[in-house]
Design a protein around this motif. Structure first.
Motif, PDB file in Angstrom:
ATOM      1  N   PHE A  29       1.441  -1.084  -2.070  1.00 34.37           N
ATOM      2  CA  PHE A  29       1.809  -1.736  -3.331  1.00 34.37           C
ATOM      3  C   PHE A  29       1.064  -3.059  -3.470  1.00 34.37           C
ATOM      4  N   ILE A  30       0.473  -3.303  -4.645  1.00 33.63           N
ATOM      5  CA  ILE A  30      -0.264  -4.542  -4.906  1.00 33.63           C
ATOM      6  C   ILE A  30       0.511  -5.450  -5.835  1.00 33.63           C
ATOM      7  N   GLY A  31       0.999  -4.920  -6.935  1.00 32.25           N
ATOM      8  CA  GLY A  31       1.710  -5.741  -7.905  1.00 32.25           C
ATOM      9  C   GLY A  31       2.117  -4.895  -9.100  1.00 32.25           C
ATOM     10  N   THR A  32       2.614  -5.573 -10.120  1.00 30.70           N
ATOM     11  CA  THR A  32       3.025  -4.875 -11.335  1.00 30.70           C
ATOM     12  C   THR A  32       2.243  -5.400 -12.517  1.00 30.70           C
ATOM     13  N   GLY A  33       2.160  -4.606 -13.542  1.00 30.14           N
ATOM     14  CA  GLY A  33       1.570  -5.043 -14.790  1.00 30.14           C
ATOM     15  C   GLY A  33       0.071  -4.872 -14.840  1.00 30.14           C
ATOM     16  N   GLY A  91       0.095  11.671 -12.132  1.00 31.07           N
ATOM     17  CA  GLY A  91       0.361  11.242 -13.492  1.00 31.07           C
ATOM     18  C   GLY A  91      -0.037   9.805 -13.752  1.00 31.07           C
ATOM     19  N   GLY A  92      -0.550   9.128 -12.743  1.00 28.16           N
ATOM     20  CA  GLY A  92      -0.976   7.740 -12.910  1.00 28.16           C
ATOM     21  C   GLY A  92      -2.430   7.651 -13.333  1.00 28.16           C
ATOM     22  N   THR A  93      -2.946   6.439 -13.356  1.00 29.62           N
ATOM     23  CA  THR A  93      -4.308   6.180 -13.798  1.00 29.62           C
ATOM     24  C   THR A  93      -5.062   5.428 -12.712  1.00 29.62           C
ATOM     25  N   TRP A  94      -6.288   5.854 -12.433  1.00 32.12           N
ATOM     26  CA  TRP A  94      -7.156   5.136 -11.504  1.00 32.12           C
ATOM     27  C   TRP A  94      -7.921   4.057 -12.269  1.00 32.12           C
ATOM     28  N   GLY A  95      -8.127   2.930 -11.632  1.00 30.75           N
ATOM     29  CA  GLY A  95      -8.886   1.835 -12.216  1.00 30.75           C
ATOM     30  C   GLY A  95      -9.364   0.910 -11.113  1.00 30.75           C
ATOM     31  N   CYS A 105     -12.470 -19.713  -4.603  1.00 33.44           N
ATOM     32  CA  CYS A 105     -11.297 -18.910  -4.217  1.00 33.44           C
ATOM     33  C   CYS A 105     -10.376 -18.635  -5.403  1.00 33.44           C
ATOM     34  N   CYS A 106     -10.441 -19.466  -6.436  1.00 34.14           N
ATOM     35  CA  CYS A 106      -9.604 -19.241  -7.620  1.00 34.14           C
ATOM     36  C   CYS A 106     -10.125 -18.099  -8.491  1.00 34.14           C
ATOM     37  N   PHE A 107     -11.358 -17.684  -8.276  1.00 38.77           N
ATOM     38  CA  PHE A 107     -11.971 -16.614  -9.056  1.00 38.77           C
ATOM     39  C   PHE A 107     -12.460 -15.503  -8.125  1.00 38.77           C
ATOM     40  N   PRO A 108     -11.552 -14.706  -7.559  1.00 40.24           N
ATOM     41  CA  PRO A 108     -12.014 -13.640  -6.652  1.00 40.24           C
ATOM     42  C   PRO A 108     -12.846 -12.606  -7.406  1.00 40.24           C
ATOM     43  N   PHE A 109     -13.901 -12.102  -6.762  1.00 39.48           N
ATOM     44  CA  PHE A 109     -14.772 -11.162  -7.463  1.00 39.48           C
ATOM     45  C   PHE A 109     -15.041  -9.873  -6.709  1.00 39.48           C
ATOM     46  N   ASP A 110     -14.394  -9.619  -5.586  1.00 39.77           N
ATOM     47  CA  ASP A 110     -14.509  -8.320  -4.923  1.00 39.77           C
ATOM     48  C   ASP A 110     -13.693  -7.295  -5.700  1.00 39.77           C
ATOM     49  N   LYS A 111     -14.259  -6.101  -5.895  1.00 39.46           N
ATOM     50  CA  LYS A 111     -13.557  -5.045  -6.632  1.00 39.46           C
ATOM     51  C   LYS A 111     -13.090  -3.963  -5.676  1.00 39.46           C
ATOM     52  N   ARG A 112     -11.965  -3.338  -6.008  1.00 39.28           N
ATOM     53  CA  ARG A 112     -11.463  -2.198  -5.247  1.00 39.28           C
ATOM     54  C   ARG A 112     -10.800  -1.210  -6.201  1.00 39.28           C
ATOM     55  N   ARG A 113     -10.684   0.042  -5.728  1.00 39.48           N
ATOM     56  CA  ARG A 113     -10.007   1.096  -6.500  1.00 39.48           C
ATOM     57  C   ARG A 113      -8.510   0.892  -6.413  1.00 39.48           C
ATOM     58  N   VAL A 114      -7.841   1.017  -7.542  1.00 35.91           N
ATOM     59  CA  VAL A 114      -6.386   0.920  -7.573  1.00 35.91           C
ATOM     60  C   VAL A 114      -5.832   2.064  -8.418  1.00 35.91           C
ATOM     61  N   TYR A 115      -4.578   2.366  -8.178  1.00 34.61           N
ATOM     62  CA  TYR A 115      -3.882   3.452  -8.871  1.00 34.61           C
ATOM     63  C   TYR A 115      -2.629   2.869  -9.503  1.00 34.61           C
ATOM     64  N   MET A 116      -2.457   3.063 -10.817  1.00 35.97           N
ATOM     65  CA  MET A 116      -1.293   2.521 -11.502  1.00 35.97           C
ATOM     66  C   MET A 116      -0.436   3.662 -12.036  1.00 35.97           C
ATOM     67  N   ILE A 117       0.854   3.578 -11.731  1.00 37.72           N
ATOM     68  CA  ILE A 117       1.836   4.509 -12.264  1.00 37.72           C
ATOM     69  C   ILE A 117       3.115   3.728 -12.536  1.00 37.72           C
ATOM     70  N   ASP A 118       3.676   3.896 -13.714  1.00 37.68           N
ATOM     71  CA  ASP A 118       4.893   3.182 -14.148  1.00 37.68           C
ATOM     72  C   ASP A 118       4.728   1.668 -14.020  1.00 37.68           C
ATOM     73  N   ARG A 119       3.558   1.165 -14.429  1.00 38.37           N
ATOM     74  CA  ARG A 119       3.222  -0.274 -14.396  1.00 38.37           C
ATOM     75  C   ARG A 119       3.272  -0.866 -12.997  1.00 38.37           C
ATOM     76  N   LYS A 120       3.221  -0.036 -11.958  1.00 41.18           N
ATOM     77  CA  LYS A 120       3.123  -0.498 -10.573  1.00 41.18           C
ATOM     78  C   LYS A 120       1.730  -0.137 -10.068  1.00 41.18           C
ATOM     79  N   VAL A 121       1.064  -1.096  -9.433  1.00 43.15           N
ATOM     80  CA  VAL A 121      -0.316  -0.913  -9.008  1.00 43.15           C
ATOM     81  C   VAL A 121      -0.358  -0.768  -7.484  1.00 43.15           C
ATOM     82  N   TYR A 122      -1.102   0.251  -7.013  1.00 41.01           N
ATOM     83  CA  TYR A 122      -1.252   0.549  -5.588  1.00 41.01           C
ATOM     84  C   TYR A 122      -2.741   0.623  -5.256  1.00 41.01           C
ATOM     85  N   ASP A 123      -3.105   0.265  -4.021  1.00 34.70           N
ATOM     86  CA  ASP A 123      -4.501   0.422  -3.623  1.00 34.70           C
ATOM     87  C   ASP A 123      -4.761   1.875  -3.239  1.00 34.70           C
ATOM     88  N   ALA A 124      -5.986   2.195  -2.808  1.00 36.51           N
ATOM     89  CA  ALA A 124      -6.363   3.582  -2.531  1.00 36.51           C
ATOM     90  C   ALA A 124      -5.603   4.163  -1.344  1.00 36.51           C
TER      91      ALA A 124
END
Length: 174
Positions: free
Chosen positions: A123-127, A67-71, A100-119
């Motif tokens: 847990f990565i963070g919220t919002g 039920g979450g969203t990939w991004g 270092c203040c502007f990181p530019f590597d991208k990765r797949r993340v999954y967000m559900i209930d405003r909580k973000v997780y990696d592939a």
């Protein structure tokens, strides 16, 4: 002279030799022989498929509900760190810190209930500051990389100009 005990041992050894050679039809000797059975054990790890086929949505990371969203999101990965290290060697520490203040590597993340997780489901963070609703293309965030390199270049040039002007102004022969 042979004793009855030595005759018994000789008979046992004789029966053992015959049993090993396969010449005794029935042996009444109990010999403790360890039986080792070689088995191969295959250890498998459950890996979820990340790719999609057709209209099927991506499954969530292992252990997370559907039920979450990939991004995607940007993070301090190998490309950000190596660019910062090269900048540190060539331009100094301050421009490297700016990268270092502007990181530019991208990765797949999954967000559900405003909580973000990696592939992998960590847990990565919220919002939404850790999440972009876009398809993962495996590349770096070009806009973020150009911003980081532009600021680092500007700071490097200004630092070089200040350094040269301070060196020239402190020279008494100037």
């Amino acid at each position: 002279m042979t004793t009855p005990a030595s005759k018994t041992k000789d008979a046992e050894y004789s029966k053992l030799n015959q049993a090993e050679q396969g010449t005794v039809a029935s042996a009444a000797i109990a010999v403790a022989v360890p039986i080792v059975k070689a088995t191969s054990v295959k250890i498998t790890k459950k890996v979820q498929e990340i790719t999609t086929s057709g209209d099927r949505p991506h499954p969530p990371p292992f252990g997370l509900p559907e039920g979450g969203t990939w991004g995607t999101n940007t993070h301090h990965g190998s490309k950000t760190c190596s660019t910062s290290a090269v900048c540190c060697i060539c331009c100094g520490g301050i421009p490297a810190c700016i990268i270092c203040c502007f990181p530019f590597d991208k990765r797949r993340v999954y967000m559900i209930d405003r909580k973000v997780y990696d592939a992998n489901g960590s847990f990565i963070g919220t919002g939404y500051d850790h999440f972009r609703d876009e398809e993962f293309d495996g590349a770096v965030d070009q806009k973020q990389m150009h911003t980081a390199l532009m600021f680092a270049g500007i700071v490097g040039v200004i630092g070089t100009i200040l350094f040269i002007s301070l060196q020239l102004s402190s020279d008494p022969n100037y």
